[in-house]
Design an enzyme around this catalytic site. Sequence first.
Site, mmCIF file in Angstrom:
data_model
loop_
_atom_site.group_PDB
_atom_site.id
_atom_site.type_symbol
_atom_site.label_atom_id
_atom_site.label_comp_id
_atom_site.label_asym_id
_atom_site.label_seq_id
_atom_site.Cartn_x
_atom_site.Cartn_y
_atom_site.Cartn_z
ATOM 1 N N SER A 205 1.148 -0.997 -0.247
ATOM 2 C CA SER A 205 -0.378 0.417 0.011
ATOM 3 C C SER A 205 0.879 1.809 0.308
ATOM 4 O O SER A 205 2.057 1.321 -0.227
ATOM 5 C CB SER A 205 -1.003 -0.108 1.041
ATOM 6 O OG SER A 205 -2.118 -0.758 1.316
HETATM 7 N N1 SAH Z 1 -0.660 -4.982 4.112
HETATM 8 C C1 SAH Z 1 0.146 -5.726 3.008
HETATM 9 C C2 SAH Z 1 -0.424 -4.897 1.466
HETATM 10 C C3 SAH Z 1 -1.997 -5.955 1.442
HETATM 11 S S1 SAH Z 1 -2.356 -5.751 -0.216
HETATM 12 C C4 SAH Z 1 1.017 -4.922 3.041
HETATM 13 O O1 SAH Z 1 1.506 -3.951 3.984
HETATM 14 O O2 SAH Z 1 2.139 -4.454 2.186
HETATM 15 C C5 SAH Z 1 -3.708 -6.762 0.462
HETATM 16 C C6 SAH Z 1 -3.124 -8.217 0.370
HETATM 17 O O3 SAH Z 1 -4.464 -8.795 0.876
HETATM 18 C C7 SAH Z 1 -2.704 -8.902 -0.747
HETATM 19 O O4 SAH Z 1 -1.317 -9.705 0.262
HETATM 20 C C8 SAH Z 1 -3.444 -10.783 -1.414
HETATM 21 O O5 SAH Z 1 -3.219 -11.510 -1.063
HETATM 22 C C9 SAH Z 1 -4.636 -10.486 0.319
HETATM 23 N N2 SAH Z 1 -5.728 -10.838 0.506
HETATM 24 C C10 SAH Z 1 -6.681 -11.001 -0.032
HETATM 25 N N3 SAH Z 1 -7.700 -11.285 -0.029
HETATM 26 C C11 SAH Z 1 -7.591 -11.524 0.896
HETATM 27 C C12 SAH Z 1 -8.112 -12.992 1.861
HETATM 28 N N4 SAH Z 1 -9.705 -13.491 2.142
HETATM 29 N N5 SAH Z 1 -7.670 -13.010 3.824
HETATM 30 C C13 SAH Z 1 -6.208 -13.169 3.486
HETATM 31 N N6 SAH Z 1 -5.264 -12.190 2.996
HETATM 32 C C14 SAH Z 1 -6.242 -11.695 2.096
#
Ligand code: SAH
Length: 215
Positions: free
Chosen positions: A64
Amino acid sequence: MQDTHRNKGLRQKLVNELRAKGITDEQILNAFRDIPRHYFLDKTFADWAYKDVAFPIDADQTISQPYTVAIQTALLQVKKKDKILEIGTGSGFQACVLAYLGAKVYTIERQKKLFDKTEKFLHEIGFGSVRTLYGDGYEGSPRFAPFDKILLTAAADQIPDKLIQQLKPGGILVVPLGGGDVQKMLRITKKEDGTLSSESFGNYSFVPFLRGVQG
Ligand code: SAH
């Protein structure tokens, strides 16, 4: 991994930029000053680490934008010892910011490859206290619930009931809500009597919150 004088200088510039954009919490700014964000990106893209933009990481996911991480963190009103569940581990950066603030952090990732990589990496950079979980964030973590705070870092089209149930009375859940390209950042507070109140904090764009795991 190397943290050079130049990297530190770029971080200080990023901190100034976040301050100019309205981030006032000194502890959150200190997290951005102290955590080497370039470790979280592929070496080739290290210079992008200190620009205030979102950036692609492995497995079609993104780390992000720094400003978004700062806002989501501020909305959570993190206190030392808070037990926080993050959904969407991704690069692990957001989890480290929460841990830096003294929270006990649990973070769930649904993509096995990303989960394995980030789990190992967090230990390597000294954030092994972050508890990484492989699973579907829609389920939350019944094993470690209840939580003081829950943070979703992927866009949800609805707030999963199970996550609300795993929130303590008085707890806070922050979620980018909306099915399309743009989401509203919401802060949901679970009152002592179990009822919910909601506040809205502008528009953001996140990768989707997907159901199930990916092996
Ligand atoms: N917090 C992260 C950015 C996240 S991007 C950082 O600091 O880098 C969103 C993430 O959510 C992705 O890695 C994606 O694979 C994950 N994601 C999406 N749906 C999800 C679910 N149902 N359970 C767990 N993770 C999920």
